[in-house]
Design a protein around this motif. Structure first.
Motif, mmCIF file in Angstrom:
data_model
loop_
_atom_site.group_PDB
_atom_site.id
_atom_site.type_symbol
_atom_site.label_atom_id
_atom_site.label_comp_id
_atom_site.label_asym_id
_atom_site.label_seq_id
_atom_site.Cartn_x
_atom_site.Cartn_y
_atom_site.Cartn_z
ATOM 1 N N GLY A 245 0.855 -1.199 0.000
ATOM 2 C CA GLY A 245 0.000 0.000 0.000
ATOM 3 C C GLY A 245 0.885 1.241 0.000
ATOM 4 N N MET A 246 0.709 2.134 -0.983
ATOM 5 C CA MET A 246 1.570 3.322 -1.154
ATOM 6 C C MET A 246 0.909 4.600 -0.669
ATOM 7 S SD MET A 246 4.414 2.255 -2.167
ATOM 8 C CE MET A 246 5.167 3.838 -2.554
ATOM 9 N N GLY A 247 -0.326 4.498 -0.209
ATOM 10 C CA GLY A 247 -1.012 5.687 0.288
ATOM 11 C C GLY A 247 -2.489 5.381 0.447
ATOM 12 N N THR A 248 -3.167 6.233 1.172
ATOM 13 C CA THR A 248 -4.614 6.039 1.397
ATOM 14 C C THR A 248 -5.268 7.386 1.656
ATOM 15 O OG1 THR A 248 -3.958 5.573 3.682
ATOM 16 C CG2 THR A 248 -4.886 3.743 2.443
ATOM 17 N N PHE A 249 -6.591 7.373 1.506
ATOM 18 C CA PHE A 249 -7.350 8.492 2.038
ATOM 19 C C PHE A 249 -8.666 7.982 2.609
ATOM 20 C CE2 PHE A 249 -8.869 8.359 -2.376
ATOM 21 C CZ PHE A 249 -10.234 8.506 -2.226
ATOM 22 N N ALA A 250 -9.266 8.782 3.472
ATOM 23 C CA ALA A 250 -10.581 8.491 4.049
ATOM 24 C C ALA A 250 -11.277 9.824 4.305
ATOM 25 C CB ALA A 250 -10.436 7.712 5.355
ATOM 26 N N PRO A 251 -12.611 9.872 4.288
ATOM 27 C CA PRO A 251 -13.482 8.771 3.890
ATOM 28 C C PRO A 251 -13.496 8.605 2.368
ATOM 29 C CG PRO A 251 -14.790 10.706 4.501
ATOM 30 C CD PRO A 251 -13.358 11.071 4.728
ATOM 31 N N ALA A 252 -13.737 7.363 1.911
ATOM 32 C CA ALA A 252 -13.838 7.080 0.485
ATOM 33 C C ALA A 252 -15.302 7.260 0.090
ATOM 34 C CB ALA A 252 -13.371 5.663 0.191
ATOM 35 N N ARG A 253 -15.555 8.290 -0.703
ATOM 36 C CA ARG A 253 -16.950 8.587 -1.066
ATOM 37 C C ARG A 253 -17.554 7.532 -1.985
ATOM 38 N NH1 ARG A 253 -17.726 12.419 2.518
ATOM 39 N NH2 ARG A 253 -16.167 14.039 2.464
ATOM 40 N N SER A 254 -16.708 6.699 -2.589
ATOM 41 C CA SER A 254 -17.231 5.653 -3.473
ATOM 42 C C SER A 254 -18.196 4.740 -2.718
ATOM 43 C CB SER A 254 -16.080 4.847 -4.055
ATOM 44 O OG SER A 254 -15.186 4.462 -3.026
ATOM 45 N N LEU A 255 -17.956 4.572 -1.421
ATOM 46 C CA LEU A 255 -18.883 3.764 -0.631
ATOM 47 C C LEU A 255 -19.902 4.729 0.004
ATOM 48 C CD1 LEU A 255 -19.191 0.731 0.015
ATOM 49 C CD2 LEU A 255 -18.213 1.197 2.238
ATOM 50 N N ASP A 256 -20.881 5.146 -0.809
ATOM 51 C CA ASP A 256 -21.899 6.072 -0.313
ATOM 52 C C ASP A 256 -22.819 5.312 0.643
ATOM 53 O OD1 ASP A 256 -24.238 4.933 -1.867
ATOM 54 O OD2 ASP A 256 -22.835 5.409 -3.484
ATOM 55 N N PRO A 257 -23.651 6.020 1.410
ATOM 56 C CA PRO A 257 -24.460 5.339 2.433
ATOM 57 C C PRO A 257 -25.333 4.210 1.876
ATOM 58 C CG PRO A 257 -24.483 7.704 2.821
ATOM 59 C CD PRO A 257 -23.751 7.497 1.521
ATOM 60 N N ALA A 258 -25.923 4.419 0.683
ATOM 61 C CA ALA A 258 -26.796 3.367 0.126
ATOM 62 C C ALA A 258 -25.964 2.128 -0.219
ATOM 63 C CB ALA A 258 -27.512 3.890 -1.117
ATOM 64 N N THR A 259 -24.785 2.339 -0.806
ATOM 65 C CA THR A 259 -23.934 1.196 -1.159
ATOM 66 C C THR A 259 -23.438 0.512 0.111
ATOM 67 O OG1 THR A 259 -23.245 2.475 -3.081
ATOM 68 C CG2 THR A 259 -21.983 0.495 -2.604
ATOM 69 N N GLN A 260 -23.123 1.312 1.126
ATOM 70 C CA GLN A 260 -22.656 0.697 2.378
ATOM 71 C C GLN A 260 -23.749 -0.192 2.989
ATOM 72 O OE1 GLN A 260 -20.154 2.902 5.079
ATOM 73 N NE2 GLN A 260 -20.985 1.841 6.855
ATOM 74 N N ARG A 261 -25.005 0.276 2.917
ATOM 75 C CA ARG A 261 -26.106 -0.568 3.445
ATOM 76 C C ARG A 261 -26.174 -1.880 2.680
ATOM 77 N NH1 ARG A 261 -28.607 4.408 4.312
ATOM 78 N NH2 ARG A 261 -29.626 4.420 2.285
ATOM 79 N N LEU A 262 -26.000 -1.792 1.371
ATOM 80 C CA LEU A 262 -26.008 -2.992 0.538
ATOM 81 C C LEU A 262 -24.868 -3.935 0.943
ATOM 82 C CD1 LEU A 262 -27.666 -3.837 -2.019
ATOM 83 C CD2 LEU A 262 -25.761 -2.954 -3.387
ATOM 84 N N VAL A 263 -23.697 -3.363 1.166
ATOM 85 C CA VAL A 263 -22.533 -4.173 1.556
ATOM 86 C C VAL A 263 -22.787 -4.840 2.914
ATOM 87 C CG1 VAL A 263 -20.098 -4.027 2.264
ATOM 88 C CG2 VAL A 263 -20.870 -2.866 0.177
ATOM 89 N N VAL A 264 -23.400 -4.095 3.826
ATOM 90 C CA VAL A 264 -23.697 -4.668 5.143
ATOM 91 C C VAL A 264 -24.661 -5.849 4.993
ATOM 92 C CG1 VAL A 264 -24.885 -4.230 7.333
ATOM 93 C CG2 VAL A 264 -23.172 -2.605 6.494
ATOM 94 N N GLU A 265 -25.711 -5.684 4.186
ATOM 95 C CA GLU A 265 -26.729 -6.745 4.081
ATOM 96 C C GLU A 265 -26.262 -7.931 3.248
ATOM 97 O OE1 GLU A 265 -29.078 -6.767 6.158
ATOM 98 O OE2 GLU A 265 -28.545 -4.718 6.752
ATOM 99 N N ARG A 266 -25.577 -7.661 2.131
ATOM 100 C CA ARG A 266 -25.220 -8.749 1.197
ATOM 101 C C ARG A 266 -23.885 -9.396 1.518
ATOM 102 N NH1 ARG A 266 -27.805 -6.939 -3.765
ATOM 103 N NH2 ARG A 266 -29.980 -6.819 -3.127
ATOM 104 N N ILE A 267 -23.014 -8.652 2.227
ATOM 105 C CA ILE A 267 -21.649 -9.159 2.414
ATOM 106 C C ILE A 267 -21.292 -9.308 3.899
ATOM 107 C CG2 ILE A 267 -19.200 -8.605 2.060
ATOM 108 C CD1 ILE A 267 -20.054 -7.356 -0.671
ATOM 109 N N LEU A 268 -21.425 -8.222 4.671
ATOM 110 C CA LEU A 268 -20.951 -8.282 6.055
ATOM 111 C C LEU A 268 -21.776 -9.251 6.909
ATOM 112 C CD1 LEU A 268 -19.130 -7.348 8.340
ATOM 113 C CD2 LEU A 268 -20.601 -5.341 8.631
ATOM 114 N N ARG A 269 -23.105 -9.077 6.906
ATOM 115 C CA ARG A 269 -23.921 -9.974 7.750
ATOM 116 C C ARG A 269 -23.782 -11.432 7.337
ATOM 117 N NH1 ARG A 269 -27.286 -7.086 11.199
ATOM 118 N NH2 ARG A 269 -27.946 -5.063 10.397
ATOM 119 N N PRO A 270 -23.881 -11.752 6.030
ATOM 120 C CA PRO A 270 -23.690 -13.165 5.650
ATOM 121 C C PRO A 270 -22.304 -13.693 6.040
ATOM 122 C CG PRO A 270 -24.588 -11.908 3.799
ATOM 123 C CD PRO A 270 -24.282 -10.913 4.880
ATOM 124 N N THR A 271 -21.303 -12.834 6.028
ATOM 125 C CA THR A 271 -19.959 -13.287 6.421
ATOM 126 C C THR A 271 -19.941 -13.642 7.908
ATOM 127 O OG1 THR A 271 -18.901 -11.910 4.733
ATOM 128 C CG2 THR A 271 -17.528 -12.609 6.584
#
Ligand code: AMP
Ligand code: GLY
Length: 436
Positions: free
Chosen positions: A228-254
């Motif tokens: 990793g050569m650098g980072t920034f936060a917050p990453a706007r690519s994960l907008d609130p609607a997408t984050q909810r999707l990630v929580v339901e489809r990916i995080l909870r099932p994991t």
């Protein structure tokens, strides 16, 4: 509270900085730490990251109230299991839960069993079968070593010729050793890549701010992968609607899948996501904090992290807990030794650290550093700071927005000099422009 942090990188320096700011901190040890952490607590030069016996012996002797494990290798080697076995509270998953990281083949099977969206893939143990498979595939294509390879075990092949070469290096020349005894060949995904880090406690979880990591060595995302050569936060690519999707489809099932398979997860889970046109896909799981994601996430965190770690480590519920965030953004630019991620020299004098650290909202997280005249990281050694690794410093700054954080980080970068200093000029560049 007496806390032990295992690790010696920029991630661990950021963790030490955050935990040292807790009103509840008493004593802080770093096993082994680096030239930066010695200002925050006690480095333990004789207690190395992969010396589990030494870490366990120290914990048995000193009885810290909490141990936090930074890197992947001691997690994969079962350090958390060994500490739990002697009733030592530890923030970090069991070896079994962490198989999500140390075996990409296991992670692939796990995602298939639990219908978690990921790239289509095939796993091989035989060179001939993998070779034959490559001939049938569209390009680009991704080859992954099954095991841990310091962030370097993934090769994106643009052509069949490149793929054949990479496969031969992995399975015949064995450049990653046993880590590539199994190779995963995977569909190439396009989209915004986002690091989604979550504090997990069985089925309970607290997401951190999403971050974006720059994995390739050269500007414009070219060249080989690095840690990793650098980072920034917050990453706007994960907008609130997408984050909810990630929580339901990916995080909870994991988390539920892990519980169902008898591998309940306690610790930091880092989900590497590709946000594709067809929806979010898991690129990888890491069973630890990201490096350098941690360096931008923690300076933005307004909540005391120590009580949250303690709850997870002692099996208490996270119910009612929330994490508050500062407004604004953070950017981290990694200064690397010339030659990284290949061979590089060490022992170069680093100049300008004090001037850079004096700049506003600037944090210099040390990674590969040590003090001069002292190969053992003796905290009392007054010597100069020398380079001692591939990634040397994570130069981090916060600001009202990405543009300001970025400007500050690069102002600090320009004040620091060492022979062979290498860094990318384009960290957060596109995102900062998009924000205005
Ligand atoms: P991993 O260690 O699996 O995250 O892979 C390292 C890096 O390679 C990722 O951070 C991505 O930038 C890239 N990568 C991994 N898998 C894929 C994929 N299927 N498609 C495109 N890029 C990938
Ligand atoms: N920054 C990537 C990682 O920590 O794996």
């Amino acid at each position: 509270m007496r806390v032990l942090i295992v690790g010696s990188g920029g991630r661990e320096h950021a963790l030490a900085w955050k935990l040292a700011s807790s009103p509840r901190i008493g004593r802080l040890w770093m096993a082994p730490g680096n030239a930066g952490t010695s200002a925050l607590g006690e480095n333990l030069p004789g207690v190395l990251v992969n010396d589990l016996d030494a870490i366990v012996a120290f914990a048995r002797d000193q009885r810290p109230d909490l141990t936090v494990i930074g890197p992947d290798a001691p997690v994969a080697a079962g350090l958390a299991d060994r500490l739990r076995a002697i009733d030592q509270p530890v923030f970090g998953p069991t070896r079994q839960a962490a198989e999500l990281e140390w075996s990409k083949a296991f992670a692939k099977g796990f995602m298939q069993r639990h219908a978690i969206p990921a790239a289509a893939s095939a796993t091989f143990t035989e060179f001939a079968a993998a070779s034959a498979y490559l001939e049938q595939q569209p390009f680009p294509l991704v080859l992954k070593a099954n095991g841990l390879a310091a962030g370097k075990g993934v090769i994106i092949a643009a052509t069949l010729v490149e793929a054949r070469t990479a496969l031969r290096q992995m399975m015949v020349e064995r450049i990653f050793g046993a880590a590539a005894d199994q190779v995963i060949v995977e569909e190439y995904l396009e989209g915004a890549e986002t690091s989604f880090l979550v504090i997990c406690n069985g089925a309970e979880f607290l997401p951190l701010l999403p971050a974006q990591d720059y994995k390739r060595i050269y500007e414009g995302d070219r060249g080989p992968n690095t840690g990793g050569m650098g980072t920034f936060a917050p990453a706007r690519s994960l907008d609130p609607a997408t984050q909810r999707l990630v929580v339901e489809r990916i995080l909870r099932p994991t988390l539920h899948g892990l519980i169902a398979e008898g591998r309940s997860y306690q610790g930091m889970l880092y989900i590497g996501l590709m946000l594709t046109a067809a929806g979010p896909r898991v690129l990888e799981y890491n069973c630890r904090f990201g490096d350098p994601e941690t360096q931008v996430i923690l300076p933005l965190m307004d909540t005391d992290l120590l009580p949250l770690f303690l709850k997870v480590a002692t099996g208490a519920s996270l119910a009612g807990e929330q994490i508050a965030w500062k407004s604004g953004a953070a950017v981290c630019v990694v200064l690397a030794s010339g030659g990284y991620p290949g061979k590089y020299p060490t022992g170069k004098v680093i100049e300008g650290l004090a001037a850079a650290a004096a700049l506003p909202e600037t944090f210099l997280f040390h990674a590969g550093t040590r003090r001069a005249g002292d190969s053992t990281l003796d905290v009392l050694s007054p010597g100069e700071v020398l380079t001692d690794g591939g990634r040397v410093l994570g130069v981090t700054a916060t600001g009202a927005d990405l543009a300001e954080a970025r400007r500050r980080a690069y102002d600090a970068v320009d004040k620091i000099e060492f022979e062979g200093k290498y860094f990318r000029r384009d960290i957060a560049a596109v995102a900062a422009l998009q924000q205005v």
